[in-house]
Structure formats: C-alpha cells, structure tokens
Design a protein around this motif. Structure first.
Motif, PDB file in Angstrom:
ATOM      1  N   ASN A 172       0.492   7.495   1.181  1.00 57.94           N
ATOM      2  CA  ASN A 172       0.182   6.499   2.195  1.00 57.94           C
ATOM      3  C   ASN A 172       1.214   6.364   3.292  1.00 57.94           C
ATOM      4  OD1 ASN A 172      -2.204   4.922   2.375  1.00 57.94           O
ATOM      5  ND2 ASN A 172      -1.878   4.482   0.199  1.00 57.94           N
ATOM      6  N   PRO A 215      -7.131   1.913  -8.284  1.00 51.94           N
ATOM      7  CA  PRO A 215      -7.650   1.280  -7.062  1.00 51.94           C
ATOM      8  C   PRO A 215      -7.111   1.923  -5.781  1.00 51.94           C
ATOM      9  CG  PRO A 215      -7.031  -0.391  -8.644  1.00 51.94           C
ATOM     10  CD  PRO A 215      -6.663   0.933  -9.247  1.00 51.94           C
ATOM     11  N   TYR A 216      -5.823   2.207  -5.724  1.00 46.66           N
ATOM     12  CA  TYR A 216      -5.291   2.785  -4.486  1.00 46.66           C
ATOM     13  C   TYR A 216      -5.719   4.234  -4.293  1.00 46.66           C
ATOM     14  CZ  TYR A 216      -1.390   4.677  -7.305  1.00 46.66           C
ATOM     15  OH  TYR A 216      -0.636   5.342  -8.234  1.00 46.66           O
ATOM     16  N   ASN A 276       0.815  -1.210   0.000  1.00 50.00           N
ATOM     17  CA  ASN A 276       0.000   0.000   0.000  1.00 50.00           C
ATOM     18  C   ASN A 276       0.849   1.261   0.000  1.00 50.00           C
ATOM     19  OD1 ASN A 276      -2.459   1.123  -0.243  1.00 50.00           O
ATOM     20  ND2 ASN A 276      -2.961   1.062   1.940  1.00 50.00           N
ATOM     21  N   GLU A 323      -8.768   5.259  -5.131  1.00 52.02           N
ATOM     22  CA  GLU A 323     -10.124   5.122  -4.571  1.00 52.02           C
ATOM     23  C   GLU A 323     -10.011   4.921  -3.051  1.00 52.02           C
ATOM     24  OE1 GLU A 323     -12.944   5.485  -6.172  1.00 52.02           O
ATOM     25  OE2 GLU A 323     -12.667   4.924  -8.280  1.00 52.02           O
ATOM     26  N   GLU A 324      -9.017   4.119  -2.651  1.00 52.74           N
ATOM     27  CA  GLU A 324      -8.803   3.885  -1.219  1.00 52.74           C
ATOM     28  C   GLU A 324      -8.429   5.174  -0.496  1.00 52.74           C
ATOM     29  OE1 GLU A 324      -9.371   1.213   0.661  1.00 52.74           O
ATOM     30  OE2 GLU A 324     -10.238   0.386  -1.188  1.00 52.74           O
ATOM     31  N   ARG A 325      -7.526   5.926  -1.104  1.00 53.77           N
ATOM     32  CA  ARG A 325      -7.110   7.200  -0.511  1.00 53.77           C
ATOM     33  C   ARG A 325      -8.318   8.112  -0.335  1.00 53.77           C
ATOM     34  NH1 ARG A 325      -3.902  10.340  -4.141  1.00 53.77           N
ATOM     35  NH2 ARG A 325      -4.094  11.937  -2.545  1.00 53.77           N
ATOM     36  N   LYS A 332     -11.343   7.439   0.156  1.00 49.53           N
ATOM     37  CA  LYS A 332     -12.224   7.057   1.260  1.00 49.53           C
ATOM     38  C   LYS A 332     -11.862   7.783   2.541  1.00 49.53           C
ATOM     39  CE  LYS A 332     -13.333   2.422  -0.320  1.00 49.53           C
ATOM     40  NZ  LYS A 332     -12.903   1.026  -0.191  1.00 49.53           N
ATOM     41  N   SER A 333     -10.569   7.967   2.785  1.00 54.05           N
ATOM     42  CA  SER A 333     -10.162   8.594   4.040  1.00 54.05           C
ATOM     43  C   SER A 333     -10.660  10.034   4.142  1.00 54.05           C
ATOM     44  CB  SER A 333      -8.645   8.521   4.212  1.00 54.05           C
ATOM     45  OG  SER A 333      -8.029   9.278   3.196  1.00 54.05           O
TER      46      SER A 333
END
Lengths: 263, 368
Positions: free
Chosen positions: A64, B353-354, A31, B356-358, B360-361
C-alpha cells in the motif's frame, strides 16, 4: 574481556520492540501492511545466539505505498494496480565496547552485508513489469584488502546505488529510455534492520506514519541503532580532521578513509 | 516385522463396516468389527477386551439403524474412554491410552463434525468412510505415536525426531510447547502435532513448498534426486504420514553451504546455480518453476493455496486464516485464483480484509 556495550540481546530487544509498533501499524487505520514480521520475530527468539557476533537476515514486504505521491508517468500509472516494496536486509555484526570506535559490521565470503529495496509496480497482466531497486552495500574487498570489484571507481565503504543487479539479472527487463549505469555509489552510513525500516517508512509513507515516527518510543528505538552504527561512523569522520579531540577513544585507524573510498 | 495392530470398530451397519474392513486390512493392520451394545455393556466390553485391541473406531451415529442398541452418542463414549484412560471409575479403568477415530457414511460429515467443536478434541481423526479406507498409514502411525507417548521417559527426540543440537535450530516456542504437552496425555500431543505442526505450513513444509523454496519445478528431471539430498532435513518424528521437511534446517544448511547467502533472497536461477555447483550430477536437470500470471518475483517461497503453483510472497494475496502459533506461516493465493475465485468457498473462504481491498485495485485497472 571488557564489557561489551552493544550485545545481540540489546539489539534483538530493540528490533522486537519495533516489530510490536509495526504490528500496531498493521492493525491501525493507516492502511499500511508489513509482512514478514512474525518470521523476523522468530529469528530473534532463537536460542544459543552468540552475544558478541550475530547474524540476521529478513525479508519484509511493505504494501500500500501511495502511488499518487510518486512521480510516475500517466501511461505507466494506468497499468499499475499497486506498488509494493520489498526490503531485504542481511547483516552480521560484532559487539564492541563503547570507547572502541570501529566498524562493527562483518563482511567476508560467508557474511555478506546488504540492504536492498525493490519497488514493484504490480499489474494484473503479465505483459509489463515495473521495478526499481536501491541497494546499500559494503564494499567487497579481495583478500589483500586493496583490490575490489569495479576497480578504479570510487567505493565508499558503505554506498547507496540505484538499479544494479536486482534489475539487470532478468534478461527480459524493459528499460525504456532509462540508461541504467552502475555508478554513482553514494556515501551513506550503514543501516541495520531497524534503520532500514525507518528509511522505508519515512521515504515511502511519509505523513501516513507520522503518528508512529514522531512518537518518542519510536525515536528512542531508532536512536539506539544510530548510536550503535552511526556514532562510530561519524566520529571516525570527525576524527579525520579533529584528531586531538577524541584522545579518550580508541579509533579504528582506516575506518574514515574506507568511508571516503580512499582506502 | 512389527506386530500386527488391531482396531476395534463399532458400527450399527455391518455391511458398511465390512467394506471398510476389506479395504483397510493389511499385513500390519487388522480390523475387528463389533455391533454396538447398550452403554453399560459397551463399557464393560471395552474394559474386558482391552488387551485385544490397540485402537478404536466409532461410527458417528451408532443409533442410526432400526435395530440399534446404542442409547448414547459416540462423543459420550469417546469422552468416557478418555476418562477411563487416566482414571478409574467405579474401580475400573484402562491400563493404556489408545487412539479413537470417528467415521461416518454421511457425505459432508467432516464439515458438520468440524463445526461441532465441542467434540473436536476427543478424536484423533474424523473421516468419511470412503476416506477412512485410505488411512492405513495414518492409523498405524497413530498406534506407534501412542506407544512412544505412553513411555514414561520419552524425550523431545523420541517425539519430533530431532537431536538436541538440531532442536535449538527450530522455533523455540515450538520446542517449549512440546515440552509442556509432554507432561499430559498422549492424545493431547497427537492433537497438537497433527493440527498445529504437521498440517500447518511453517516449522515444517510439504513437498510443494520445499520445491518452491529450492527454486525447482517438481517436473524437473533431477527433482527426485535433489529431494533425496534433502533427506537429512526430513521430519522423522511420530505421526509421519506424508513427507515433511524442517524449514529452518533447510535455511541453515543453505547459508552454511552456499557462501553465506540467504535462501529466501535468491531467485530460482541463483538457487539452481548453487545447487548445480554442489550436486554436479544434477547439472542441467533442474528447471525453474514458471511464473504464474501477474507474478513478477522468481524468489519463490510458498505455493498458491488453491492451485499449488509456486509463488513469491510478494505476488500472493493472504488468505484469512487464524494462526495460532509463531511457527505457523500465512497461506497465499495467486492473482489468477484471487481474481477468478475458482475455489473460493471450498479451499479458501476469504482474504484478509486489507488483501480484499488490494485485490479491488486489480479489477479497477483491467476494466478498460
């Protein structure tokens, strides 16, 4: 001319190998995402690069960063959605022979050396902005090589500094209770692109990147850069006290004093 | 004055064709309308009249009307024409290569066509009829491109307009690829340049990206004047329809002129500072772009793919789009667009995809 031990081609090859590893990191489950690698790679592929004098500049974005690892006050942490680090490196290097111990990073009006690490605590509102910056500079000397900026303060040739212009240049920056002053300038050996990336990975991701940073391929890449930039740095220092031991090398006379900030 | 060029336009509906013709024709462009014919006659007609047209426009469904004569698809016809441009069949072939355009009155046709990738490479462009009416410049540039590309000894400079000295300053893999394709048929080069170079951000940037990189709002009083100063870095090759600038040439110009600094590393204010020092007449006439909501960095480098607002890469979210070549750059959207999804499904479909994850926060933290 004697054969150059360190040439653009070797350095570029080393960076390119590291880029491949970092791209692997992008694809892995760690990640961790690093942006800007393709652009850097394109720079390496340019034709007509001089082998004994080359210039590179890159801006990489590390995403991240684990905010829970860091010591952030609760009230700030509430606002911060994520932490992103921006790394900017620009440097101009000269090739040199192995036996010729010298500072191979060029600096003048046209070629400024600098590594800048800026962390951003990003929020979904634009009311607050959180930022911190560290930068590694090479002391800027005026034409007569004696008087530089910040006269009177100690200026080790390569020095790390916290805060600085990256924070203060925007007038609206909120400093809270932090008293941000210009000093101290901490002695640190020079970083190139490879060593700067290593610095970020091992300072900001730690255990999450250990599969990469513990690998022998990675260590080999890092040690090549250390050999090129740190070997002369530390030999110059050692030579300062243990002069006769290095008789077989030709050593740039004032390098150690510049490193100390005495010259 | 350059010779007037002619597109031969086949349509089974003359009314619609006439409307296109009326809107498209100009001093430099003529449209010659023909009804479709059965396959054999169609091919003979094209071969017999080769000298009377420079390009071909085909309606997508030539069999759409009750009285249609077409017993074939436009794709098949285009395929046959491409083949006859390089080869003789039954003793006959074309003596030149020419562009082939596909058009249709059916709304949403472009998406249907784009989905059908089998025929994608046959045509030099596919348009809904209402859009085709605005394509005069494009149609003319195609004719010129085919002319340049049909020359036996065309050089890299003839194609992309860069001198040899400039060529080494751009991405090596781009020039290598162009040399490779240069050996092939004109339409392959046309396809490649349109799809992978001119219409993708990276090697070239459009006007909004240029402004973002110079750190200047396009609404600034001095913008037009500044833009003119960048003329030397403009794309001057074939197929030029819309202004484009060579990103690497701008970067290099910057470093050479402004104390060795790297353009990308500077804030808008610093960039403007340097520009105003060099172009004294622009002093006070250049404004920085505004930061978009949630953005922090004024080191503008790209524009939001949806809103067009300038952003620094660090403030954007990366759109999930496959990049085919090293000179192509990612597209970003700004936080507002990412959170509100105003044009999700239209201009962009998904984030990486990553990313989209970011994203979310950002929702988690604003829910209080």
């Amino acid at each position: 001319m004697a054969k150059l031990e360190y040439r653009a081609a070797d350095v570029f090859n080393n960076i390119s190998r590291l880029i491949d590893h970092l791209k692997g990191l992008n694809k892995s489950k760690t990640n961790i995402q690093i942006e800007g690698l393709d652009e850097l790679h394109t720079q390496l592929n340019k034709k007509g690069v001089k082998q004994d004098f080359w210039k590179l500049s890159t801006k990489l974005i590390f995403k991240n960063i684990n905010k829970n690892d860091l010591n952030i006050p609760e009230e700030i942490l509430q606002n911060v959605s994520e932490i992103i680090l921006e790394m900017k490196v620009s440097l101009t290097e000269k090739g040199y022979e192995c036996g010729n111990i010298c500072d191979s990073i060029d600096q003048n009006e046209r070629n400024q050396y600098g590594v800048q690490l800026i962390t951003y605590g990003k929020t979904s509102k634009d009311i607050a902005n959180y930022k911190m910056s560290w930068h590694l500079d090479k002391h800027i000397r005026s034409v007569d090589e004696n008087e530089g900026r910040g006269k009177g303060f100690v200026h080790p040739e390569y020095h790390f500094n916290m805060g600085g212009f990256a924070l203060t240049k925007e007038n609206n920056f909120n400093f809270g209770s932090v008293l941000l002053i210009d000093t101290p300038r901490i002695m640190h050996p020079p970083l190139d692109i490879v060593l700067s990336i290593d610095f970020v990975l091992r300072n900001f991701y730690g255990i999450r990147v250990k599969n990469l940073t513990y690998s022998s391929q990675y260590k080999q890449i890092i040690s090549k850069s250390k050999n090129r930039l740190w070997r002369p740095y530390y030999i110059s220092l050692a030579n300062h006290w243990e002069n006769p031991r290095f008789n077989n090398l030709s050593i740039q006379k004032d390098y150690s004093e510049k490193i100390f900030g005495d010259a | 004055m350059p010779k007037k060029v002619t597109y031969l336009y086949f349509d089974d509906l003359e009314e619609a064709a006439n409307a296109v013709k009326d809107n498209l024709e100009s001093k430099s462009l003529a449209i010659m309308i023909q009804r479709e014919l059965p396959w054999k006659d169609m091919i003979s007609y094209l071969l017999d009249h080769e000298s009377s047209f420079d390009g071909l426009i085909l309606d997508w469904r030539l069999d759409g009307e009750d009285d249609s004569n077409a017993d074939f698809s436009s794709e098949a016809l285009a395929q046959q024409c491409r083949r006859l441009q390089v080869d003789k069949i039954n003793g006959r072939g074309f003596t030149k290569s020419f562009p082939i355009i596909l058009c249709s009155a059916q709304p949403g046709f472009k998406t249907i066509h784009e989905r059908d990738t089998t025929s994608e490479d046959l045509f030099d462009g596919a348009f809904e009829k209402s859009d085709l009416e605005d394509q005069e410049v494009f149609l003319l540039s195609l004719i010129n491109a085919y002319k340049v590309l049909s020359e036996p000894k065309k050089s890299m400079q003839d194609i992309i307009g860069l001198s040899e000295e400039e060529q080494i300053k751009i991405d090596n893999s781009l020039t290598r690829k162009i040399s490779e394709i240069n050996e092939k048929q004109p339409h392959e080069m046309v396809q490649f340049l349109l799809k992978e170079v001119l219409n993708k951000k990276g090697a070239l940037v459009d006007i909004t990206n240029l402004a973002a990189r110079l750190g200047v709002s396009v609404k600034s009083e001095g913008w037009e004047e500044l833009k003119k100063e960048m003329d030397a870095f403009k794309y001057k090759g074939i197929l030029l329809n819309d202004e484009r600038w060579w990103a690497n040439l701008i970067n290099e110009f910057w470093t050479n002129n402004f104390e060795g600094t790297t353009l990308k590393f500077l804030t808008a204010k610093e960039r403007i500072g340097f520009l105003e020092k060099k172009y004294i007449n622009l002093k006070g006439k250049l404004d920085e772009p505004k930061l978009s909501n949630g953005a922090e960095s004024k080191e503008f480098w790209t524009v939001c793919f949806a809103s067009g607002n300038p952003i620094a890469e660090i403030d954007g979210f990366i759109v999930d789009k496959h990049l085919h070549y090293s000179w192509q750059e990612r597209e970003y959207i700004c936080l507002d667009e990412a959170m509100n999804e105003t044009s999700r499904g239209e201009i962009w479909d998904s984030l990486l995809p990553y990313e989209e994850e970011r994203l979310k926060s950002y929702f988690e933290d604003t829910s209080d």
